[in-house]
Scaffold this active site. Structure first.
Site, PDB file in Angstrom:
ATOM      1  N   ASP A 218       4.112  32.123  24.894  1.00  0.00           N
ATOM      2  CA  ASP A 218       2.967  32.549  25.689  1.00  0.00           C
ATOM      3  C   ASP A 218       1.792  32.672  24.724  1.00  0.00           C
ATOM      4  OD1 ASP A 218       0.958  33.941  26.909  1.00  0.00           O
ATOM      5  OD2 ASP A 218       2.257  35.434  27.843  1.00  0.00           O
TER       6      ASP A 218
ATOM      7  N   HIS B   5       3.653  40.258  28.368  1.00  0.00           N
ATOM      8  CA  HIS B   5       2.896  40.383  29.614  1.00  0.00           C
ATOM      9  C   HIS B   5       3.877  40.086  30.757  1.00  0.00           C
ATOM     10  CE1 HIS B   5       0.040  39.124  32.740  1.00  0.00           C
ATOM     11  NE2 HIS B   5      -0.925  39.687  32.037  1.00  0.00           N
TER      12      HIS B   5
ATOM     13  N   CYS C 271      -0.662  44.922  32.477  1.00  0.00           N
ATOM     14  CA  CYS C 271       0.411  44.015  32.937  1.00  0.00           C
ATOM     15  C   CYS C 271       1.531  43.934  31.919  1.00  0.00           C
ATOM     16  CB  CYS C 271      -0.118  42.615  33.240  1.00  0.00           C
ATOM     17  SG  CYS C 271      -1.397  42.594  34.463  1.00  0.00           S
TER      18      CYS C 271
ATOM     19  N   GLN D 168      -3.197  34.792  24.608  1.00  0.00           N
ATOM     20  CA  GLN D 168      -4.119  35.524  23.720  1.00  0.00           C
ATOM     21  C   GLN D 168      -4.330  34.793  22.405  1.00  0.00           C
ATOM     22  OE1 GLN D 168      -5.878  38.081  24.571  1.00  0.00           O
ATOM     23  NE2 GLN D 168      -4.832  38.620  26.454  1.00  0.00           N
TER      24      GLN D 168
ATOM     25  N   LYS E 114      -9.585  32.758  29.304  1.00  0.00           N
ATOM     26  CA  LYS E 114      -9.607  33.612  28.108  1.00  0.00           C
ATOM     27  C   LYS E 114     -10.223  32.877  26.922  1.00  0.00           C
ATOM     28  CE  LYS E 114      -5.421  36.061  29.506  1.00  0.00           C
ATOM     29  NZ  LYS E 114      -5.894  37.347  29.982  1.00  0.00           N
TER      30      LYS E 114
HETATM   31  N1  PMP Z   1       0.149  36.375  28.886  1.00  0.00           N
HETATM   32  C1  PMP Z   1      -0.697  37.144  28.196  1.00  0.00           C
HETATM   33  C2  PMP Z   1      -0.344  37.537  26.797  1.00  0.00           C
HETATM   34  C3  PMP Z   1      -1.887  37.563  28.783  1.00  0.00           C
HETATM   35  O1  PMP Z   1      -2.720  38.354  28.099  1.00  0.00           O
HETATM   36  C4  PMP Z   1      -2.190  37.141  30.105  1.00  0.00           C
HETATM   37  C5  PMP Z   1      -3.486  37.550  30.775  1.00  0.00           C
HETATM   38  N2  PMP Z   1      -3.754  38.900  30.725  1.00  0.00           N
HETATM   39  C6  PMP Z   1      -1.279  36.329  30.776  1.00  0.00           C
HETATM   40  C7  PMP Z   1      -0.121  35.961  30.136  1.00  0.00           C
HETATM   41  C8  PMP Z   1      -1.525  35.850  32.169  1.00  0.00           C
HETATM   42  O2  PMP Z   1      -2.590  34.981  32.195  1.00  0.00           O
HETATM   43  P1  PMP Z   1      -3.201  34.471  33.601  1.00  0.00           P
HETATM   44  O3  PMP Z   1      -3.477  35.706  34.397  1.00  0.00           O
HETATM   45  O4  PMP Z   1      -4.423  33.748  33.202  1.00  0.00           O
HETATM   46  O5  PMP Z   1      -2.168  33.607  34.226  1.00  0.00           O
END
Ligand code: PMP
Length: 409
Positions: free
Chosen positions: A201, A123, A367, A204, A227
């Protein structure tokens, strides 16, 4: 039976009709729905206990402070961390990762020749902060590319060497749903270079799987409350105490200081030195309840349930000859299905699916533009599952996609 029903959890959003159809929510990888129990907890906190933390000795402030620290302790147990002092409240995964990247850079953790290993699976939240500190602080960054968007551990490990100072990697792709065996990977990375710092990270991963930090041997783990059934704007950074102690804060202000004088300032101890300003107590009260709910259900049930739905969805959607599915399409794919309808833009698919059938999916690059390049597409549709979904929802998606195809082909 729905896990949410079995545990008596109410999700009022699921009672909504979108046009004439009952909402089917398949966008939990973006944000999960909020259980009424969590909303009630935030409501109760907000009406009866709301105040600032740590700063005053009156009853409301003491209650808020207690809730903050209780939630930190809850997270310590949830993650099996060694100490609550290693748990830092942030806005979300993005802020957690930016905090680590920038703090390490300004604390001179990187020497000449050191490398940061990134991954095209990431991401943007786990790519751009490292890319930018690389540029701004003259640190080498290397990006591992994933052929067809599938992570291959042995090829990845060829990139770890004595210069690798840090790797930033996801435990679960938000595009392909691929689960990375991070425990095994971390062991192998540390065998090649024990000085390599590893940031996971887990945005998920944490909503579905137990993380046992004492066994994992990662150095940092980041995730977001929204999430995993909690409200927005609350996230977690966990880091090893020794490393966090050696890192300089970069957000300055109230709460993170020890003594402020005309000439200089000394900083508070962990975790407060990284928590400048007033925390999101509404978010923390909701996160507290969300963790309790996840604990009550248990990760065994959650991961079996989601894995079951995912495999069912892969098999079912694979039968539609106008659909291309991305990702491993085996048991390593979990919770997320990315796909395209032949020659149709994913935005059109998600729009029409919503309007004709009430099914909410996501469309776009999620993203994660690099993995899109690896797969050879610009965007995709994405359906993702959580505890309030079951196989009926997959059947509805299947039928809905046939309907959309008939309209748009
Ligand atoms: N890493 C991953 C794998 C994600 O799926 C996401 C959210 N789509 C993020 C980071 C970013 O999370 P946040 O927008 O809550 O900071």
């Amino acid at each position: 039976m729905l896990l949410s029903q079995k545990f008596d959890l109410e999700f009022p959003s699921l009672k909504r009709n979108i046009n004439e159809n009952k909402l089917v929510y398949l966008d939990s990888a973006a944000t999960t729905l909020l259980p009424k129990r969590v909303a009630n907890r935030v409501y109760e906190y907000s009406l009866n206990h709301r105040s600032n933390v740590h700063r005053s000795s009156h009853t409301l402030a003491a209650e808020s402070t207690l809730l903050l620290e209780e939630t930190r302790d809850l997270l310590k147990d949830f993650l099996n961390a060694s100490s609550s002092k290693e748990i830092i409240f942030t806005k979300g995964t993005t802020e957690s990762i930016n905090l680590v990247a920038y703090s390490l850079a300004i604390s001179n953790f990187f020497n000449d020749g050191d490398e940061i290993l990134l991954n095209s699976l990431e991401h943007h939240a786990n790519f751009v902060p490292w890319q930018q500190i690389g540029k701004n602080f003259n640190i080498n960054t290397k990006v591992f590319k994933n052929k067809d968007g599938i992570f291959n551990e042995s090829e990845y490990l060829n990139n770890i060497n004595k210069k690798t100072r840090l790797v930033a990697i996801t435990a679960h792709s938000n595009v392909t749903g691929q689960i990375i065996d991070i425990k095994d990977l971390i062991k192998k990375i540390k065998n090649i270079n024990e000085k390599t710092l590893i940031l996971i990270d887990a945005a998920q991963y944490v909503p579905h799987h137990e993380i046992n930090l004492k066994e994992l041997n990662a150095d940092f783990v980041a995730f977001s409350g929204h999430k995993m059934l909690a409200p927005g704007g609350i996230g977690i950074l966990w880091g090893k105490k020794k490393i966090l102690n050696d890192m300089n804060p970069f957000l300055f202000g109230g709460e993170m200081i020890d003594q402020v004088d005309y000439e200089d300032t000394s900083f508070n101890i962990l975790p407060y030195k990284f928590e400048a300003g007033t925390p999101n107590m509404e978010g923390i009260s909701g996160l507290n309840e969300a963790i309790k709910i996840i604990d009550e259900i248990g990760f065994d049930l959650i991961s079996d349930h989601i894995s079951d739905i995912t495999q069912y969805a892969i098999n079912k959607l694979n039968k539609l000859d106008f659909i291309e599915l991305y990702g491993p399409k085996d048991s390593s794919q979990f919770g997320i299905i990315s796909f395209n309808l032949k020659n149709i833009h994913p935005h059109d698919v998600s729009h029409l699916l919503n309007d004709l059938t009430g099914i909410a999916i996501r469309s776009g690059h999620h993203c994660a533009q690099l993995i899109m390049k690896d797969i050879g597409i610009q965007s995709s549709c994405r359906a993702s599952f959580y505890i309030y979904n079951d196989k009926n929802d997959v059947d509805k998606l299947y039928n809905g996609l046939i309907k959309v195809w008939e309209w748009l082909k």
